[in-house]
Structures are given as C-alpha cells and as structure tokens.
Design a protein around this motif. Structure first.
Motif, PDB file in Angstrom:
ATOM      1  N   ILE A   1      34.986  14.962 -26.027  1.00  0.00           N
ATOM      2  CA  ILE A   1      34.564  16.088 -27.023  1.00  0.00           C
ATOM      3  C   ILE A   1      33.124  16.381 -26.835  1.00  0.00           C
ATOM      4  O   ILE A   1      32.219  15.535 -26.594  1.00  0.00           O
ATOM      5  CB  ILE A   1      34.713  15.365 -28.584  1.00  0.00           C
ATOM      6  N   LEU A   2      32.805  17.742 -26.683  1.00  0.00           N
ATOM      7  CA  LEU A   2      31.505  18.176 -26.614  1.00  0.00           C
ATOM      8  C   LEU A   2      31.210  18.822 -27.818  1.00  0.00           C
ATOM      9  O   LEU A   2      32.018  19.645 -28.384  1.00  0.00           O
ATOM     10  CB  LEU A   2      31.781  19.211 -25.254  1.00  0.00           C
ATOM     11  N   SER A   3      30.120  18.366 -28.634  1.00  0.00           N
ATOM     12  CA  SER A   3      29.580  18.979 -29.848  1.00  0.00           C
ATOM     13  C   SER A   3      28.436  19.382 -29.665  1.00  0.00           C
ATOM     14  O   SER A   3      27.209  18.931 -28.981  1.00  0.00           O
ATOM     15  CB  SER A   3      29.386  17.642 -30.978  1.00  0.00           C
ATOM     16  N   ASP A   4      28.039  20.419 -30.274  1.00  0.00           N
ATOM     17  CA  ASP A   4      26.926  21.455 -30.495  1.00  0.00           C
ATOM     18  C   ASP A   4      26.174  20.832 -31.494  1.00  0.00           C
ATOM     19  O   ASP A   4      26.538  21.058 -32.726  1.00  0.00           O
ATOM     20  CB  ASP A   4      27.235  23.013 -30.347  1.00  0.00           C
ATOM     21  N   ASN A   5      24.863  20.239 -31.157  1.00  0.00           N
ATOM     22  CA  ASN A   5      23.863  19.761 -32.442  1.00  0.00           C
ATOM     23  C   ASN A   5      23.448  20.644 -33.434  1.00  0.00           C
ATOM     24  O   ASN A   5      23.252  20.537 -34.603  1.00  0.00           O
ATOM     25  CB  ASN A   5      22.971  18.947 -31.842  1.00  0.00           C
ATOM     26  N   GLU A   6      22.968  21.903 -32.853  1.00  0.00           N
ATOM     27  CA  GLU A   6      22.562  23.030 -33.587  1.00  0.00           C
ATOM     28  C   GLU A   6      23.713  23.811 -34.640  1.00  0.00           C
ATOM     29  O   GLU A   6      23.323  24.008 -35.810  1.00  0.00           O
ATOM     30  CB  GLU A   6      22.012  24.254 -32.703  1.00  0.00           C
ATOM     31  N   GLU A   7      24.586  24.039 -33.943  1.00  0.00           N
ATOM     32  CA  GLU A   7      25.857  24.845 -34.718  1.00  0.00           C
ATOM     33  C   GLU A   7      26.631  23.818 -35.346  1.00  0.00           C
ATOM     34  O   GLU A   7      27.420  24.419 -36.310  1.00  0.00           O
ATOM     35  CB  GLU A   7      26.494  25.690 -33.958  1.00  0.00           C
TER      36      GLU A   7
END
Length: 196
Positions: A80-86
């Motif tokens: 799982i790759l998560s975008d911290n900003e969005e």
C-alpha cells in the motif's frame, strides 16, 4: 471498488516505479545478492534514493514527508502506497504464480524469493519500485500487478505535447485527476543489455 490490472511482459530483469501524484545481471547470482550488492540500482536508467525500511507488525514500513509505503511479509497481501498530503492510497497486488519461499530485507529493499523469481520492492520519497529478477529459464516472463483504490477509474498511456507515448502509464481517479504514474518499464538480460 474497481481494480485495474497491468501486465508486464519482458525477460530477465524488469523494473517499474509507481509514483503518487500531487549491473549487470549475473546468472550465477540469485536475486537477493543482486539487491544486496546494489546491482539493480547500477542498471537502472533512473537511479533512486531509497528510503529506509523498518519492520513493524508483520509488515515493512517506509515513511517520508510525502508518502508511506507498507510492504507485507506475505506477497499474497497487497503493498500500500499512501499520499500523506492528499490522504489517498493505492494498493498493489503482485501475482508471481509461484510459492513464496521467504521474505528478507536487503539494502532497504524487501525481497520475496520464489523458486525461479525474486521480487524486490523498495521505496523512495513519493513512491515505490518493483524489480523482478528472473533467475533461470523456468521463471515466468509475464508479471501481473492489480492496482486498487477507492476512487480508481482507468489507466492510460501517458502522452507528450505531440501525442506520442513513451511506455509510461497514468492511472486516473473517478474525477479524471491523475492518481498515480507508472514509469517506463525496462529490462536487461544476463549480460546487462536492454531487452525491452
């Protein structure tokens, strides 16, 4: 949820980078050795600065200011790759069609070993990289990755201003915005020559 399946077909060593938006391959060495010696980075047309990976609760975690990558010990579970900003996330499920022998961490790369193939996953700021090492002629030459997200829509080959494609892929969300980008895949044979 809609899943997108992208299949890569090549021979010997394949690498793809997945980015959230906002060496010579030696036949006598197994995939783990290639990762430990940094040969994959030497062969890469776009060398990356890897992010440190820590083992936590049956997963390997890489955290940066932009993103977090969670890599499971069991390759049947998604990365799982998560975008911290969005606050968006994208899961990637790899199907090697081979039984996993072991999972190790080598030079900030999580390596899944099977009988004929090694899959290395490493993280960089804002994304991750999959590297497939085909260790013998019995290794598969097709690799399937299923991409999944709550708001995933469809993939498209990316185009430049003249409408030409270069092999990279954009994955869009339901609003028509770019959710992720897959860099141009590359492959080298056992002598380090380009094969696709």
């Amino acid at each position: 949820m809609k899943k997108i399946v992208i299949t890569l077909l090549c021979t010997t060593l394949i690498l793809t980078n997945v980015v959230m938006m906002n060496s010579e391959v030696q036949a006598s060495e197994d995939g783990t050795v290639l990762f430990e010696k940094g040969i994959v980075d030497e062969l890469s047309p776009q060398p990356l600065v890897n992010v440190a990976i820590e083992e936590k609760n049956e997963r390997f975690i890489a955290e940066t200011d932009e993103s977090q990558v969670m890599i499971p010990k069991d390759m049947e579970e998604p990365t799982i790759l998560s975008d911290n900003e969005e606050g968006q996330s994208l899961s990637m499920q790899v199907n090697l069609d081979e039984k996993q022998n072991e999972t190790i961490s080598a030079e900030d790369t999580v390596v899944y070993e099977t009988k004929n193939t090694s899959l290395g996953i490493d993280a960089f700021d804002g994304g991750l990289r999959h590297t497939y090492v085909m260790e013998n002629k019995e290794a598969p030459n097709t690799f399937e990755v299923k991409y999944d997200a709550d708001n995933i829509s469809h993939p498209e080959l990316s185009k430049d201003g003249e409408g030409k494609t270069d092999g990279s892929i954009l994955i869009y969300d339901k609003a028509g915005e770019t959710l992720a980008a897959l860099d141009i895949p590359w492959a080298k044979d056992a002598n380090g020559k380009d094969v696709c």
